[in-house]
Design a protein around this motif. Structure first.
Motif, PDB file in Angstrom:
ATOM      1  N   ARG A  11       0.836  -1.207   0.000  1.00 40.70           N
ATOM      2  CA  ARG A  11       0.000   0.000   0.000  1.00 40.70           C
ATOM      3  C   ARG A  11       0.870   1.256   0.000  1.00 40.70           C
ATOM      4  O   ARG A  11       0.589   2.220  -0.711  1.00 40.70           O
ATOM      5  CB  ARG A  11      -0.939  -0.008   1.195  1.00 40.70           C
ATOM      6  CG  ARG A  11      -2.074  -0.999   1.064  1.00 40.70           C
ATOM      7  CD  ARG A  11      -2.911  -1.020   2.321  1.00 40.70           C
ATOM      8  NE  ARG A  11      -4.047  -1.905   2.178  1.00 40.70           N
ATOM      9  CZ  ARG A  11      -4.576  -2.594   3.185  1.00 40.70           C
ATOM     10  NH1 ARG A  11      -4.075  -2.489   4.406  1.00 40.70           N
ATOM     11  NH2 ARG A  11      -5.621  -3.369   2.987  1.00 40.70           N
ATOM     12  N   LEU A  18       1.749   6.322  -7.152  1.00 41.97           N
ATOM     13  CA  LEU A  18       0.671   7.163  -7.678  1.00 41.97           C
ATOM     14  C   LEU A  18       1.088   8.640  -7.699  1.00 41.97           C
ATOM     15  O   LEU A  18       0.883   9.333  -8.694  1.00 41.97           O
ATOM     16  CB  LEU A  18      -0.601   6.980  -6.861  1.00 41.97           C
ATOM     17  CG  LEU A  18      -1.334   5.667  -7.089  1.00 41.97           C
ATOM     18  CD1 LEU A  18      -2.345   5.398  -5.980  1.00 41.97           C
ATOM     19  CD2 LEU A  18      -2.017   5.665  -8.450  1.00 41.97           C
ATOM     20  N   SER A 103      -5.697   1.773   4.286  1.00 39.99           N
ATOM     21  CA  SER A 103      -6.687   0.748   3.941  1.00 39.99           C
ATOM     22  C   SER A 103      -6.825   0.699   2.424  1.00 39.99           C
ATOM     23  O   SER A 103      -6.358   1.591   1.707  1.00 39.99           O
ATOM     24  CB  SER A 103      -8.037   1.110   4.570  1.00 39.99           C
ATOM     25  OG  SER A 103      -8.497   2.332   4.013  1.00 39.99           O
ATOM     26  N   ASP A 104      -7.500  -0.324   1.947  1.00 37.24           N
ATOM     27  CA  ASP A 104      -7.768  -0.403   0.511  1.00 37.24           C
ATOM     28  C   ASP A 104      -8.561   0.817   0.046  1.00 37.24           C
ATOM     29  O   ASP A 104      -8.282   1.381  -1.013  1.00 37.24           O
ATOM     30  CB  ASP A 104      -8.544  -1.679   0.177  1.00 37.24           C
ATOM     31  CG  ASP A 104      -7.698  -2.928   0.325  1.00 37.24           C
ATOM     32  OD1 ASP A 104      -6.456  -2.818   0.403  1.00 37.24           O
ATOM     33  OD2 ASP A 104      -8.287  -4.027   0.366  1.00 37.24           O
ATOM     34  N   SER A 105      -9.541   1.235   0.856  1.00 34.91           N
ATOM     35  CA  SER A 105     -10.358   2.383   0.453  1.00 34.91           C
ATOM     36  C   SER A 105      -9.521   3.665   0.401  1.00 34.91           C
ATOM     37  O   SER A 105      -9.768   4.537  -0.434  1.00 34.91           O
ATOM     38  CB  SER A 105     -11.564   2.551   1.376  1.00 34.91           C
ATOM     39  OG  SER A 105     -11.151   2.822   2.694  1.00 34.91           O
ATOM     40  N   ILE A 107      -6.339   3.790  -0.460  1.00 36.41           N
ATOM     41  CA  ILE A 107      -5.566   3.707  -1.703  1.00 36.41           C
ATOM     42  C   ILE A 107      -6.438   4.148  -2.882  1.00 36.41           C
ATOM     43  O   ILE A 107      -5.982   4.871  -3.771  1.00 36.41           O
ATOM     44  CB  ILE A 107      -5.027   2.277  -1.925  1.00 36.41           C
ATOM     45  CG1 ILE A 107      -4.055   1.894  -0.812  1.00 36.41           C
ATOM     46  CG2 ILE A 107      -4.365   2.148  -3.294  1.00 36.41           C
ATOM     47  CD1 ILE A 107      -2.861   2.805  -0.668  1.00 36.41           C
ATOM     48  N   LEU A 108      -7.699   3.739  -2.869  1.00 30.74           N
ATOM     49  CA  LEU A 108      -8.624   4.180  -3.921  1.00 30.74           C
ATOM     50  C   LEU A 108      -8.829   5.688  -3.876  1.00 30.74           C
ATOM     51  O   LEU A 108      -8.924   6.339  -4.918  1.00 30.74           O
ATOM     52  CB  LEU A 108      -9.959   3.442  -3.808  1.00 30.74           C
ATOM     53  CG  LEU A 108      -9.900   1.942  -4.088  1.00 30.74           C
ATOM     54  CD1 LEU A 108     -11.253   1.295  -3.791  1.00 30.74           C
ATOM     55  CD2 LEU A 108      -9.469   1.672  -5.513  1.00 30.74           C
ATOM     56  N   GLU A 109      -8.879   6.249  -2.674  1.00 32.06           N
ATOM     57  CA  GLU A 109      -9.019   7.699  -2.535  1.00 32.06           C
ATOM     58  C   GLU A 109      -7.785   8.417  -3.092  1.00 32.06           C
ATOM     59  O   GLU A 109      -7.903   9.414  -3.808  1.00 32.06           O
ATOM     60  CB  GLU A 109      -9.221   8.069  -1.067  1.00 32.06           C
ATOM     61  CG  GLU A 109      -9.467   9.549  -0.845  1.00 32.06           C
ATOM     62  CD  GLU A 109      -9.765   9.898   0.607  1.00 32.06           C
ATOM     63  OE1 GLU A 109      -9.740  11.100   0.914  1.00 32.06           O
ATOM     64  OE2 GLU A 109     -10.016   8.993   1.419  1.00 32.06           O
ATOM     65  N   ALA A 111      -5.783   7.273  -5.384  1.00 28.77           N
ATOM     66  CA  ALA A 111      -5.844   7.118  -6.840  1.00 28.77           C
ATOM     67  C   ALA A 111      -6.819   8.118  -7.449  1.00 28.77           C
ATOM     68  O   ALA A 111      -6.539   8.702  -8.508  1.00 28.77           O
ATOM     69  CB  ALA A 111      -6.241   5.689  -7.199  1.00 28.77           C
ATOM     70  N   GLU A 112      -7.941   8.343  -6.805  1.00 27.66           N
ATOM     71  CA  GLU A 112      -8.929   9.298  -7.317  1.00 27.66           C
ATOM     72  C   GLU A 112      -8.386  10.725  -7.264  1.00 27.66           C
ATOM     73  O   GLU A 112      -8.599  11.511  -8.183  1.00 27.66           O
ATOM     74  CB  GLU A 112     -10.232   9.182  -6.522  1.00 27.66           C
ATOM     75  CG  GLU A 112     -11.358  10.024  -7.066  1.00 27.66           C
ATOM     76  CD  GLU A 112     -11.768   9.680  -8.500  1.00 27.66           C
ATOM     77  OE1 GLU A 112     -12.233  10.596  -9.205  1.00 27.66           O
ATOM     78  OE2 GLU A 112     -11.630   8.515  -8.927  1.00 27.66           O
ATOM     79  N   LYS A 115      -6.003  10.974 -10.094  1.00 27.87           N
ATOM     80  CA  LYS A 115      -6.768  10.956 -11.353  1.00 27.87           C
ATOM     81  C   LYS A 115      -7.385  12.328 -11.631  1.00 27.87           C
ATOM     82  O   LYS A 115      -7.359  12.812 -12.768  1.00 27.87           O
ATOM     83  CB  LYS A 115      -7.861   9.898 -11.271  1.00 27.87           C
ATOM     84  CG  LYS A 115      -8.745   9.832 -12.503  1.00 27.87           C
ATOM     85  CD  LYS A 115      -9.827   8.788 -12.319  1.00 27.87           C
ATOM     86  CE  LYS A 115     -10.815   8.827 -13.463  1.00 27.87           C
ATOM     87  NZ  LYS A 115     -11.950   7.949 -13.202  1.00 27.87           N
TER      88      LYS A 115
END
Length: 129
Positions: A11, A18, A103-105, A107-109, A111-112, A115
């Motif tokens: 992570r 990123l 957390s996984d969430s 990491i998604l944040e 990435a967003e 992006k």
């Protein structure tokens, strides 16, 4: 415990990757090898590229993971305090690197956030002369 440590390391690597993806893209897009984060943000904005306000926090977390220093921990405390335990203050003596839990969430944040800050393949940006 070994699997948990490996997942944490992965992570952390994703956060660094990123952020550096954005930084490298900016440098390539605008043909510059100069400037820090703030300079690159100003350059992006001058050329119509929106930058997510959370990108500075991503930078601070990536730098903490790279440099593992108190100074970088204080930067995270200022820019993204929710990543640290509630009891952490500027006077806290601890391993700041280990205090950040991803957390996984999250990491998604991250990435967003990256992006939304570019690169956007569907839009051409004016290159400086």
């Amino acid at each position: 415990e070994d699997a948990s440590d490996a997942l944490s390391a992965l992570r952390r690597a994703f956060v660094i990757a990123l952020y550096h993806h954005w930084e490298r893209w900016m440098r390539r897009q605008f043909k510059t090898d100069k400037g820090n984060h703030d300079d690159l943000v100003r350059l992006a904005q001058r050329h119509g590229l929106p930058v997510h306000p959370g990108l500075a926090g991503v930078r601070d977390v990536a730098n903490l993971f790279k440099h593992s220093s108190r100074k970088r921990g204080l930067d995270v405390l200022k820019s993204w305090p929710d990543l640290l335990p509630l009891h952490v203050t500027p006077d806290t003596e601890a391993d700041w690197y280990e205090m950040v839990r991803l957390s996984d969430s999250l990491i998604l944040e991250v990435a967003e956030i990256v992006k939304q800050s570019g690169p956007h393949v569907d839009k051409a940006y004016e290159k400086p002369a």
